[in-house]
Write an enzyme that holds these catalytic residues in place. Sequence first.
Site, mmCIF file in Angstrom:
data_model
loop_
_atom_site.group_PDB
_atom_site.id
_atom_site.type_symbol
_atom_site.label_atom_id
_atom_site.label_comp_id
_atom_site.label_asym_id
_atom_site.label_seq_id
_atom_site.Cartn_x
_atom_site.Cartn_y
_atom_site.Cartn_z
ATOM 1 N N GLU A 107 -12.771 -26.292 -46.178
ATOM 2 C CA GLU A 107 -12.405 -25.425 -47.300
ATOM 3 C C GLU A 107 -11.619 -26.264 -48.311
ATOM 4 O O GLU A 107 -10.658 -26.933 -47.958
ATOM 5 C CB GLU A 107 -11.578 -24.245 -46.818
ATOM 6 N N HIS A 158 -21.175 -1.605 -49.726
ATOM 7 C CA HIS A 158 -22.189 -0.915 -50.521
ATOM 8 C C HIS A 158 -23.299 -0.341 -49.638
ATOM 9 O O HIS A 158 -23.679 -0.924 -48.621
ATOM 10 C CB HIS A 158 -22.797 -1.865 -51.550
ATOM 11 N N CYS A 202 7.073 -3.833 -55.683
ATOM 12 C CA CYS A 202 7.880 -4.848 -56.381
ATOM 13 C C CYS A 202 7.164 -6.187 -56.482
ATOM 14 O O CYS A 202 7.676 -7.111 -57.106
ATOM 15 C CB CYS A 202 9.238 -5.009 -55.701
#
Length: 486
Positions: free
Chosen positions: A34, A52, A439
């Site tokens: 990666e 989907h 926050c």
Amino acid sequence: MTLKYDVLIIGGGVVGCAVARELSRRRLRIILLEKSSDICAGQSRANTAIVHGGYDAEPGTLKAKYNVAGNTMFGRVCSELEVPYRRNGSLVVSFSESDDPKLGGLLARGEKNGVSGLSIIGAEEIRRREPHLSKAASKALLVESGGIVCPYGLTIAYAENAARNGVTFIRNAAVTGIKKWRDGWHISATAGDFTADAVVNCAGVHSDEINNMVSEEKFYITPRRGEYYIVDKKYTGYFNSAIFQLPTKMGKGILVAPTVDGTLLIGPTAEDIDEREDTRTTRFGLDKVLAGASISWEDIPTRAFITSFAGVRAHCDRDDFIIGEAPDAELFFNAGGVESPGLTSAPAIGCYLAELIAERLSAADNPCFDPTRRAIPSFREMTNVERARAIAANPDYAKVVCRCENVTEAEIRQAIRRPVGARTTDGVKLRVRAGMGRCQAGFCTPRTIGILCEELGLDPLEAAKSSGASRLLSHYLFEKEAKPHA
């Protein structure tokens, strides 16, 4: 020294990690590279989190094939990997009687693709299901097989399970070159040199660059940016289903959808851009999100927006997925141009490529393969009795770090210690939601940095948000010399 493997996977998104996990069912030496500091750093991290149904893809395409197949696998996969998933259904809504006939076209397309549970409902049924949907809604295509999932949770779970079953993961390992020699494929990366019998290209928006290094069967990716808003948990339950508008050639349009974590997601836009890593949000794009979503949700509570974000998806010039072995590059396999419905398709693509590669390499089954992965126990989801037990077993469960999401020190430490564990504050956020609340990490960041430093032996000045270039601290205010683990 060049390291030798049977299979090398390029890309740690949901498809790459799915391929890794499915390949670990076989006796193979597998490595995944990666380019970023963590897995799930690209389009698998920033998307609509929708499973989907398969009504939209053109019949006969790979998008249609893998969408429908992947959808049917989600229940089993998410159960095995303990990933949040809910089959809540989808509605594709028409807001004008003149557009109603288009729903019939989507229904026919979905039925041709083999999608079950499709029907067209009228305004009264729409209102019963979704009372907060715009009163202009006239008809809708009901997609009962539609669902929602945590996309980064799924990717991380795939990776953890693959690692438990023997797959090696190397991050910060951008591929810079690939050549075919007699003894296999030679891969150059920023983390070193590797040799493998087979290579799997799951590089997302960079999948064309990887393919075009080795194959004359070229394809090209256009980066397509989508911008989103997230609505606070105060509106949990406001919508039950994912609410779609009629799709266009640029995508499935602006949607309003619940997430498995209780927030609401609105977006995305669809803007073709030049830079593949350009995940900026823009005033123009966010205004477009708001204007489009207002068609479905008339009184959007803009004061409840807690953040915005953008993702870049890989739109291919062939307008379809590219899956399988390159015709002129033996044992080089592509999962290219995987844009929407890529998340839904990932389980099926992972299985298909793993089976194809295992057959080509005559790989035997791995008798030690374990398909299960246990999630980190979540303090916010425990009953009071369960919390007392967790604290008794591990006192760090009594130390709440992220107040918005009720994330404890115990969870953060586990996120770091896990296989393919967190190395940045964003990595912690994706695994246990510390910093994802109202926050937006305003209170929990300092303690999260402290825990990362303790667990990884870092100096606080080395702590990063998402990569080595995103240092959170630049210098010591009151000390002339750095003090590790301060």
